[in-house]
Design a protein around this motif. Structure first.
Motif, short mmCIF file in Angstrom:
data_model
loop_
_atom_site.label_atom_id
_atom_site.label_comp_id
_atom_site.label_asym_id
_atom_site.label_seq_id
_atom_site.Cartn_x
_atom_site.Cartn_y
_atom_site.Cartn_z
N LYS A 209 47.92 -17.43 -14.86
CA LYS A 209 48.83 -16.42 -14.29
C LYS A 209 48.07 -15.52 -13.31
CE LYS A 209 52.66 -13.61 -15.80
NZ LYS A 209 53.95 -13.99 -16.13
N HIS A 210 48.77 -15.08 -12.31
CA HIS A 210 48.22 -14.20 -11.28
C HIS A 210 49.32 -13.20 -10.96
CE1 HIS A 210 46.90 -13.91 -6.73
NE2 HIS A 210 46.61 -12.82 -7.40
N TRP A 211 49.02 -11.90 -11.07
CA TRP A 211 50.08 -10.91 -10.90
C TRP A 211 49.54 -9.65 -10.21
CZ3 TRP A 211 47.63 -11.97 -15.50
CH2 TRP A 211 46.99 -10.91 -16.15
N ALA A 212 50.46 -8.77 -9.88
CA ALA A 212 50.08 -7.52 -9.22
C ALA A 212 50.91 -6.37 -9.78
CB ALA A 212 50.31 -7.62 -7.71
N GLY A 213 50.33 -5.19 -9.75
CA GLY A 213 51.06 -3.98 -10.15
C GLY A 213 50.71 -2.86 -9.19
N LEU A 214 51.55 -1.83 -9.20
CA LEU A 214 51.34 -0.68 -8.30
C LEU A 214 50.89 0.53 -9.10
CD1 LEU A 214 54.50 -1.15 -6.06
CD2 LEU A 214 52.15 -1.90 -5.59
N ARG A 215 49.63 0.86 -8.96
CA ARG A 215 49.10 2.04 -9.66
C ARG A 215 49.61 3.31 -8.99
NH1 ARG A 215 44.63 -0.97 -7.97
NH2 ARG A 215 43.46 -2.06 -9.58
N PRO A 216 49.83 4.36 -9.79
CA PRO A 216 50.19 5.65 -9.17
C PRO A 216 48.93 6.38 -8.71
CG PRO A 216 50.43 5.72 -11.58
CD PRO A 216 49.85 4.39 -11.25
N GLY A 217 48.55 6.14 -7.46
CA GLY A 217 47.28 6.65 -6.93
C GLY A 217 47.33 8.15 -6.67
N SER B 284 57.53 8.69 -13.21
CA SER B 284 57.98 7.53 -12.44
C SER B 284 56.83 6.82 -11.73
CB SER B 284 59.04 7.97 -11.42
OG SER B 284 59.95 8.88 -11.99
N GLY B 285 55.62 7.01 -12.21
CA GLY B 285 54.47 6.29 -11.68
C GLY B 285 54.35 6.40 -10.17
N ALA B 286 54.15 5.27 -9.52
CA ALA B 286 53.95 5.24 -8.06
C ALA B 286 55.18 5.74 -7.30
CB ALA B 286 53.61 3.82 -7.63
N TRP B 287 56.33 5.80 -7.98
CA TRP B 287 57.59 6.20 -7.33
C TRP B 287 57.87 7.69 -7.49
CZ3 TRP B 287 56.54 1.84 -9.99
CH2 TRP B 287 56.71 0.62 -9.34
N SER B 288 56.97 8.42 -8.09
CA SER B 288 57.24 9.83 -8.44
C SER B 288 57.50 10.70 -7.21
CB SER B 288 56.05 10.41 -9.23
OG SER B 288 55.89 9.69 -10.43
N ASN C 49 54.56 14.20 -15.29
CA ASN C 49 53.41 13.56 -15.94
C ASN C 49 53.20 12.26 -15.18
OD1 ASN C 49 51.40 12.65 -17.60
ND2 ASN C 49 52.75 12.18 -19.35
N ALA C 50 52.44 12.33 -14.10
CA ALA C 50 52.32 11.18 -13.19
C ALA C 50 51.03 11.26 -12.39
CB ALA C 50 53.52 11.16 -12.22
N GLY C 51 50.66 10.12 -11.83
CA GLY C 51 49.48 10.08 -10.94
C GLY C 51 48.20 9.72 -11.66
N HIS C 52 48.28 8.86 -12.65
CA HIS C 52 47.10 8.51 -13.46
C HIS C 52 46.24 7.43 -12.83
CE1 HIS C 52 49.89 10.52 -16.17
NE2 HIS C 52 48.85 10.83 -16.91
N PHE C 53 46.64 6.95 -11.68
CA PHE C 53 45.88 6.00 -10.87
C PHE C 53 45.33 4.84 -11.71
CE2 PHE C 53 42.78 5.92 -6.96
CZ PHE C 53 43.35 4.72 -6.59
N ARG C 54 44.02 4.70 -11.84
CA ARG C 54 43.45 3.51 -12.48
C ARG C 54 43.33 3.68 -14.00
NH1 ARG C 54 38.75 0.69 -9.10
NH2 ARG C 54 39.67 -1.03 -10.23
N ASN C 55 43.80 4.82 -14.52
CA ASN C 55 43.48 5.14 -15.92
C ASN C 55 44.68 5.58 -16.75
OD1 ASN C 55 40.57 4.72 -15.77
ND2 ASN C 55 40.67 6.38 -14.26
N LEU D 201 54.94 14.98 -4.05
CA LEU D 201 53.82 14.85 -4.98
C LEU D 201 52.86 13.85 -4.33
CD1 LEU D 201 53.23 15.86 -7.96
CD2 LEU D 201 53.84 13.55 -8.65
N PRO D 202 51.59 14.24 -4.13
CA PRO D 202 50.68 13.31 -3.46
C PRO D 202 50.24 12.16 -4.36
CG PRO D 202 49.65 15.47 -3.76
CD PRO D 202 50.99 15.53 -4.42
N VAL D 203 51.20 11.30 -4.65
CA VAL D 203 50.96 10.10 -5.46
C VAL D 203 51.47 8.91 -4.66
CG1 VAL D 203 51.63 8.88 -7.57
CG2 VAL D 203 51.10 11.31 -7.67
N GLU D 204 50.60 7.91 -4.48
CA GLU D 204 50.99 6.76 -3.64
C GLU D 204 50.69 5.45 -4.36
OE1 GLU D 204 48.46 6.19 -0.19
OE2 GLU D 204 46.83 7.21 -1.18
N PRO D 205 51.43 4.40 -4.01
CA PRO D 205 51.19 3.11 -4.67
C PRO D 205 49.86 2.49 -4.23
CG PRO D 205 52.80 2.87 -2.90
CD PRO D 205 52.51 4.34 -3.02
#
Ligand SMILES: Cc1cc2nc3c(=O)[nH]c(=O)nc-3n(C[C@H](O)[C@H](O)[C@H](O)COP(=O)(O)OP(=O)(O)OC[C@H]3O[C@@H](n4cnc5c(N)ncnc54)[C@H](O)[C@@H]3O)c2cc1C
Length: 362
Positions: free
Chosen positions: A293-301, A199-203, A321-327, A214-218
């Protein structure tokens, strides 16, 4: 009854679903909105960590496994889905040069093709680049076009027999004792003996229903795109934490910001100026083109960008399977394969220890 429920239809979820489905399992992806619209849509699709020598070996190991397989994987996805994820192997130029020795040592240790370019060689390969004295050149780095990749993955997953339920947010995880039994959604309870949180940043929030964390933050990232013409710039170029990415059709992306602002996906005027300035500094002729276009996304930090891949130590059948941050794109196919190896008790492609869930409790 499903064998596996996958919570979240970003790149981590769809790749994991495909891996498990290819092993013959009955898999359903539950996505709160529509698949591939969050971080995995917003990203640049560079198939390398930026300044790769700055990352821990756990990130390098996943990245290198993926890099070896991505060109072929993208080709297969194209064939299986009919949608081209637009893999381009156009390499990465890194202009910041104060770490030449460190980078070269890292490249030798990891058997990476990294070359040093002086000003003349640099000008010869990217004539529109502003004047720089030197660069490091990683010719084997590729890229994918995120929105196309996500459409292609979705279609390939459906064609392979993965079920995808959109507009189906998981509200709670369900357990009996220490065993996962399913999830609660607004449409009712869905049972399964195995659940994967992708669930990415929402995990962290998804796990909160079991009082687990889980220490994963947007971490917000903003990007812009210029409607430039093909040929203006040929390679991915990185300098001062900003990069330009030329797509096949000539569009040039400039990214990205790194902002700790919670679950806020708004774009800002400050970032627009920052990104335009960064783009013009690298390729002055970008000033001739419109930002369309200009947009934003929330990485799973996550800490050091090391994802969590494996079974939860307290709940049997609950995988992460989460917390891949910038990659998350470059680490994606290796992470999904490793998760499936762990879940199916196959010989893992890599030592799973560095990614184990619960390592934060040590
Ligand atoms: C600006 C930017 C540039 C980037 N550039 C790169 C790059 O060049 N290369 C690279 O490798 N990576 C890059 N990244 C990082 C990469 O995009 C992410 O690491 C990756 O997309 C994370 O994928 P994910 O599937 O884990 O998360 P996401 O794509 O965010 O997917 C998570 C999904 O889970 C769903 N979800 C959440 N909660 C629930 C719930 N309760 N129930 C059901 N569904 C739920 C969400 O709706 C979402 O669809 C970039 C990111 C950004 C923002």
């Amino acid at each position: 009854m499903y064998d596996y429920l996958i919570i979240g239809g970003g790149i981590s979820g769809l790749l994991t679903a495909l891996e498990l489905r290819r092993a013959g399992l009955k898999v359903c992806v539950l996505e709160k909105n529509t698949t591939g619209q969050e971080s995995s849509w917003a990203g640049g699709g560079i198939l390398s960590p930026l300044y790769p020598w700055r990352y821990p070996s756990a990130v390098t190991a996943l990245a290198q496994w993926s890099q070896t397989h991505y060109a072929h994987y993208a080709d297969e996805l194209h064939q299986q889905s009919g949608i081209d994820p637009e893999y381009v192997g156009n390499g990465l130029l890194i202009i910041d040069s104060d770490e030449v020795q460190v980078a070269q040592n890292w490249a030798v240790a990891n058997q990476v093709n990294l070359q040093y370019l002086d000003a003349e060689a640099l000008k010869a390969c990217e004539p529109e680049l502003a004047d720089y004295a030197q660069a490091l050149w990683l010719p084997e780095v590729g890229q994918l076009r995120n929105p196309r990749l996500m459409k292609s993955l979705r279609q390939a997953a459906l064609n392979a027999g993965v079920e995808i339920r959109e507009h189906c947010p998981v509200l709670n995880l369900q357990t009996e004792g220490q065993q996962i039994t399913g999830v609660v959604t607004p449409q009712g309870i869905i049972n399964a003996g195995q659940v994967v949180v992708t669930s990415g940043a929402w995990s962290d929030g998804v796990l909160a229903s079991l009082n687990l964390g889980l220490p994963v933050e947007p971490v917000r990232g903003q990007m812009i795109v210029f409607a430039a013409q093909a040929g203006l710039v040929s390679r991915i170029v990185l300098a001062n934490q900003h990069y330009v990415i030329p797509r096949r059709d000539g569009h040039v992306l400039v990214g990205s910001t790194v902002e700790y602002v919670g679950f806020d996906k708004h774009t800002t005027d400050v970032a627009l100026e920052e990104l335009k300035y960064a783009g013009f500094n690298l390729i002055p002729r970008l000033a001739d083109y419109e930002v369309t276009k200009h947009w934003a996304g929330l990485r799973p930090g996550s800490k050091h960008g090391i994802p969590y891949i494996g079974e939860h130590p307290e709940i049997k059948g609950l995988f992460i399977n989460a917390g891949h941050f910038r990659n998350g794109v470059v680490l994606g196919i290796a992470s999904a394969r490793l998760l499936a190896d762990i879940a199916l008790q196959r010989t893992p492609i890599l030592d799973p220890q560095p990614y184990r869930v619960g390592r934060f409790e040590a």
